[in-house]
Design an enzyme around this catalytic site. Sequence first.
Site, PDB file in Angstrom:
ATOM      1  N   ILE A  92       0.855  -1.197   0.000  1.00 23.54           N
ATOM      2  CA  ILE A  92       0.000   0.000   0.000  1.00 23.54           C
ATOM      3  C   ILE A  92       0.888   1.243   0.000  1.00 23.54           C
ATOM      4  O   ILE A  92       2.088   1.154   0.280  1.00 23.54           O
ATOM      5  CB  ILE A  92      -0.908   0.062   1.254  1.00 23.54           C
ATOM      6  CG1 ILE A  92      -0.064   0.043   2.554  1.00 23.54           C
ATOM      7  CG2 ILE A  92      -1.912  -1.069   1.256  1.00 23.54           C
ATOM      8  CD1 ILE A  92      -0.847   0.385   3.817  1.00 23.54           C
ATOM      9  N   THR A  93       0.292   2.370  -0.298  1.00 22.03           N
ATOM     10  CA  THR A  93       0.984   3.654  -0.098  1.00 22.03           C
ATOM     11  C   THR A  93       0.172   4.514   0.872  1.00 22.03           C
ATOM     12  O   THR A  93      -1.066   4.429   0.906  1.00 22.03           O
ATOM     13  CB  THR A  93       1.126   4.466  -1.409  1.00 22.03           C
ATOM     14  OG1 THR A  93      -0.165   4.596  -2.003  1.00 22.03           O
ATOM     15  CG2 THR A  93       2.088   3.829  -2.381  1.00 22.03           C
ATOM     16  N   ASP A  95       1.266   8.183   1.205  1.00 20.99           N
ATOM     17  CA  ASP A  95       2.283   9.198   0.947  1.00 20.99           C
ATOM     18  C   ASP A  95       2.031  10.474   1.749  1.00 20.99           C
ATOM     19  O   ASP A  95       0.903  10.972   1.819  1.00 20.99           O
ATOM     20  CB  ASP A  95       2.299   9.559  -0.551  1.00 20.99           C
ATOM     21  CG  ASP A  95       2.718   8.401  -1.436  1.00 20.99           C
ATOM     22  OD1 ASP A  95       3.163   7.367  -0.903  1.00 20.99           O
ATOM     23  OD2 ASP A  95       2.633   8.544  -2.680  1.00 20.99           O
ATOM     24  N   GLN A 148      11.935   8.606  -2.585  1.00 18.11           N
ATOM     25  CA  GLN A 148      10.987   9.445  -3.330  1.00 18.11           C
ATOM     26  C   GLN A 148      10.385  10.476  -2.396  1.00 18.11           C
ATOM     27  O   GLN A 148       9.979  10.138  -1.270  1.00 18.11           O
ATOM     28  CB  GLN A 148       9.890   8.554  -3.950  1.00 18.11           C
ATOM     29  CG  GLN A 148       8.711   9.300  -4.558  1.00 18.11           C
ATOM     30  CD  GLN A 148       9.088  10.178  -5.745  1.00 18.11           C
ATOM     31  OE1 GLN A 148      10.132   9.978  -6.371  1.00 18.11           O
ATOM     32  NE2 GLN A 148       8.271  11.165  -6.040  1.00 18.11           N
ATOM     33  N   GLY A 150       8.072  12.423  -0.314  1.00 18.92           N
ATOM     34  CA  GLY A 150       6.755  12.073   0.218  1.00 18.92           C
ATOM     35  C   GLY A 150       6.564  10.585   0.496  1.00 18.92           C
ATOM     36  O   GLY A 150       5.453  10.148   0.804  1.00 18.92           O
ATOM     37  N   GLN A 151       7.640   9.801   0.398  1.00 20.47           N
ATOM     38  CA  GLN A 151       7.482   8.344   0.586  1.00 20.47           C
ATOM     39  C   GLN A 151       8.527   7.755   1.544  1.00 20.47           C
ATOM     40  O   GLN A 151       9.039   6.658   1.301  1.00 20.47           O
ATOM     41  CB  GLN A 151       7.591   7.621  -0.763  1.00 20.47           C
ATOM     42  CG  GLN A 151       6.355   7.768  -1.642  1.00 20.47           C
ATOM     43  CD  GLN A 151       6.270   6.656  -2.660  1.00 20.47           C
ATOM     44  OE1 GLN A 151       7.190   6.435  -3.431  1.00 20.47           O
ATOM     45  NE2 GLN A 151       5.158   5.933  -2.662  1.00 20.47           N
ATOM     46  N   TYR A 154       7.178   4.306   2.606  1.00 20.58           N
ATOM     47  CA  TYR A 154       7.144   3.328   1.503  1.00 20.58           C
ATOM     48  C   TYR A 154       8.554   2.960   1.057  1.00 20.58           C
ATOM     49  O   TYR A 154       8.887   1.778   0.890  1.00 20.58           O
ATOM     50  CB  TYR A 154       6.345   3.950   0.356  1.00 20.58           C
ATOM     51  CG  TYR A 154       6.098   3.065  -0.838  1.00 20.58           C
ATOM     52  CD1 TYR A 154       4.981   2.226  -0.882  1.00 20.58           C
ATOM     53  CD2 TYR A 154       6.938   3.093  -1.943  1.00 20.58           C
ATOM     54  CE1 TYR A 154       4.733   1.434  -1.992  1.00 20.58           C
ATOM     55  CE2 TYR A 154       6.696   2.307  -3.051  1.00 20.58           C
ATOM     56  CZ  TYR A 154       5.583   1.481  -3.079  1.00 20.58           C
ATOM     57  OH  TYR A 154       5.346   0.694  -4.188  1.00 20.58           O
ATOM     58  N   TYR A 186       7.093   3.399 -12.059  1.00 20.31           N
ATOM     59  CA  TYR A 186       5.680   3.793 -12.060  1.00 20.31           C
ATOM     60  C   TYR A 186       4.913   2.903 -13.037  1.00 20.31           C
ATOM     61  O   TYR A 186       5.285   2.793 -14.196  1.00 20.31           O
ATOM     62  CB  TYR A 186       5.542   5.282 -12.384  1.00 20.31           C
ATOM     63  CG  TYR A 186       5.988   6.118 -11.201  1.00 20.31           C
ATOM     64  CD1 TYR A 186       5.092   6.492 -10.212  1.00 20.31           C
ATOM     65  CD2 TYR A 186       7.326   6.469 -11.044  1.00 20.31           C
ATOM     66  CE1 TYR A 186       5.497   7.210  -9.095  1.00 20.31           C
ATOM     67  CE2 TYR A 186       7.751   7.186  -9.935  1.00 20.31           C
ATOM     68  CZ  TYR A 186       6.835   7.547  -8.960  1.00 20.31           C
ATOM     69  OH  TYR A 186       7.244   8.248  -7.857  1.00 20.31           O
TER      70      TYR A 186
HETATM   71  N1  CAA Z   1      10.625  17.684  -4.913  1.00 15.76           N
HETATM   72  C1  CAA Z   1      10.849  18.823  -4.199  1.00 15.76           C
HETATM   73  N2  CAA Z   1       9.878  19.589  -3.674  1.00 15.76           N
HETATM   74  C2  CAA Z   1       8.608  19.167  -3.889  1.00 15.76           C
HETATM   75  C3  CAA Z   1       8.301  17.982  -4.612  1.00 15.76           C
HETATM   76  C4  CAA Z   1       9.382  17.239  -5.136  1.00 15.76           C
HETATM   77  N3  CAA Z   1       9.191  16.127  -5.846  1.00 15.76           N
HETATM   78  N4  CAA Z   1       6.975  17.836  -4.633  1.00 15.76           N
HETATM   79  C5  CAA Z   1       6.447  18.882  -3.932  1.00 15.76           C
HETATM   80  N5  CAA Z   1       7.431  19.672  -3.503  1.00 15.76           N
HETATM   81  C6  CAA Z   1       7.309  20.921  -2.714  1.00 15.76           C
HETATM   82  C7  CAA Z   1       6.129  21.771  -3.159  1.00 15.76           C
HETATM   83  O1  CAA Z   1       6.515  22.589  -4.233  1.00 15.76           O
HETATM   84  C8  CAA Z   1       5.815  22.543  -1.898  1.00 15.76           C
HETATM   85  O2  CAA Z   1       6.797  23.561  -1.728  1.00 15.76           O
HETATM   86  P1  CAA Z   1       6.471  24.907  -0.885  1.00 15.76           P
HETATM   87  O3  CAA Z   1       6.103  24.469   0.504  1.00 15.76           O
HETATM   88  O4  CAA Z   1       7.718  25.686  -0.951  1.00 15.76           O
HETATM   89  O5  CAA Z   1       5.324  25.520  -1.611  1.00 15.76           O
HETATM   90  C9  CAA Z   1       6.076  21.513  -0.825  1.00 15.76           C
HETATM   91  O6  CAA Z   1       6.990  20.539  -1.369  1.00 15.76           O
HETATM   92  C10 CAA Z   1       4.764  20.804  -0.465  1.00 15.76           C
HETATM   93  O7  CAA Z   1       4.979  20.077   0.705  1.00 15.76           O
HETATM   94  P2  CAA Z   1       3.760  19.379   1.433  1.00 15.76           P
HETATM   95  O8  CAA Z   1       4.243  18.687   2.636  1.00 15.76           O
HETATM   96  O9  CAA Z   1       2.643  20.380   1.628  1.00 15.76           O
HETATM   97  O10 CAA Z   1       3.336  18.323   0.314  1.00 15.76           O
HETATM   98  P3  CAA Z   1       1.881  17.937  -0.131  1.00 15.76           P
HETATM   99  O11 CAA Z   1       1.130  17.498   1.065  1.00 15.76           O
HETATM  100  O12 CAA Z   1       1.297  18.946  -0.996  1.00 15.76           O
HETATM  101  O13 CAA Z   1       2.166  16.662  -1.081  1.00 15.76           O
HETATM  102  C11 CAA Z   1       2.707  14.370  -1.472  1.00 15.76           C
HETATM  103  C12 CAA Z   1       2.987  15.616  -0.642  1.00 15.76           C
HETATM  104  C13 CAA Z   1       1.251  13.883  -1.234  1.00 15.76           C
HETATM  105  C14 CAA Z   1       3.654  13.300  -1.028  1.00 15.76           C
HETATM  106  C15 CAA Z   1       2.870  14.699  -2.962  1.00 15.76           C
HETATM  107  O14 CAA Z   1       4.114  15.339  -3.150  1.00 15.76           O
HETATM  108  C16 CAA Z   1       2.847  13.462  -3.844  1.00 15.76           C
HETATM  109  O15 CAA Z   1       1.808  12.849  -4.057  1.00 15.76           O
HETATM  110  N6  CAA Z   1       4.005  13.073  -4.381  1.00 15.76           N
HETATM  111  C17 CAA Z   1       4.146  11.892  -5.211  1.00 15.76           C
HETATM  112  C18 CAA Z   1       4.578  10.743  -4.366  1.00 15.76           C
HETATM  113  C19 CAA Z   1       4.816   9.538  -5.214  1.00 15.76           C
HETATM  114  O16 CAA Z   1       5.565   9.553  -6.178  1.00 15.76           O
HETATM  115  N7  CAA Z   1       4.189   8.422  -4.882  1.00 15.76           N
HETATM  116  C20 CAA Z   1       4.350   7.233  -5.607  1.00 15.76           C
HETATM  117  C21 CAA Z   1       3.117   6.407  -5.434  1.00 15.76           C
HETATM  118  S1  CAA Z   1       3.110   5.015  -6.542  1.00 15.76           S
HETATM  119  C22 CAA Z   1       4.214   3.982  -5.929  1.00 15.76           C
HETATM  120  O17 CAA Z   1       4.717   4.149  -4.883  1.00 15.76           O
HETATM  121  C23 CAA Z   1       4.506   2.794  -6.791  1.00 15.76           C
HETATM  122  C24 CAA Z   1       5.952   2.613  -7.012  1.00 15.76           C
HETATM  123  O18 CAA Z   1       6.489   1.691  -6.449  1.00 15.76           O
HETATM  124  C25 CAA Z   1       6.692   3.461  -7.943  1.00 15.76           C
END
Ligand code: CAA
Length: 248
Positions: A92-93, A95, A148, A150-151, A154, A186
Amino acid sequence: MSKRVALVTGAVGGIGTAIVTELAKAGFKVAGTYIAMEAKILPDWKAAREKEGVSCELFEVDVTDFDACIKLIADVEAKCGPVDVLVNNAGITRDATMKKMKKDNWDMVINTNLNSVFNVTRNVVEGMLDRSYGRIVNISSMNGQKGQFGQANYSAAKSGIHGFTMSLAQEVARKGITVNSVSPGYTATPMVRAIDEKILKSIIAQIPAGRMAEPEEIAWTVRFLADERSGFINGANVPVNGAQYTCF
Ligand code: CAA
């Protein structure tokens, strides 16, 4: 010779379904696990598999519960026979960036994605050792190799799978058992499609292949590692990520 038995955890999810289908088509007798909350999708899932000529014996279990996994393996072996191939796929995720991550979301991901691998494997491996044969395939992730945003939960769990895989492979290699991991990038599943659309678009833009993996491409890799002829591939990780993360 009777069919070899393959057990797939998280069998009714995106990648799990493709693995079940691929292994059934490869001639395995397939058993799969699901969790109680997935019961509502089972009638449609079973009907779709039947249409494809794929059969899979399903067992409800919470793979985070060690005692439930003892019972699972006893039930699978009673109904299908000894497990020759184990695919630890359930995952599961939850994130969130660290400052927002709830303790629950840490625990749930570590329990489901990593502790489950111990819970199920521990109850299968002795039989494999007794029979001097086995194939264990652990579904890790590219994000367990590179981390990654936000992970942390995970990626920690999926990295843990790599350590588990390398260690167990060394313990069981003399007994005809292989333990390998597959690290999908992905992949076009409901889990990935749940990512915010804008973020997902920016992720896909970073994949050299220009697209996500199809679940069938992950399943094909599992089939390859599950094959009897893959007996000297052991303690390895196979990345399936469209060149998004390359390392040796
Ligand atoms: N790198 C650097 N900064 C980033 C970023 C990144 N990749 N993504 C967002 N930010 C920044 C934003 O610009 C924002 O900056 P400011 O505060 O200066 O405005 C800040 O980080 C946002 O921080 P928050 O804590 O508020 O983040 P959020 O709650 O809006 O979102 C998250 C966090 C839900 C994790 C979201 O970034 C997200 O969904 N990310 C994708 C995660 C991902 O790739 N998951 C994979 C799932 S699939 C899987 O896992 C299968 C597999 O095996 C590959």
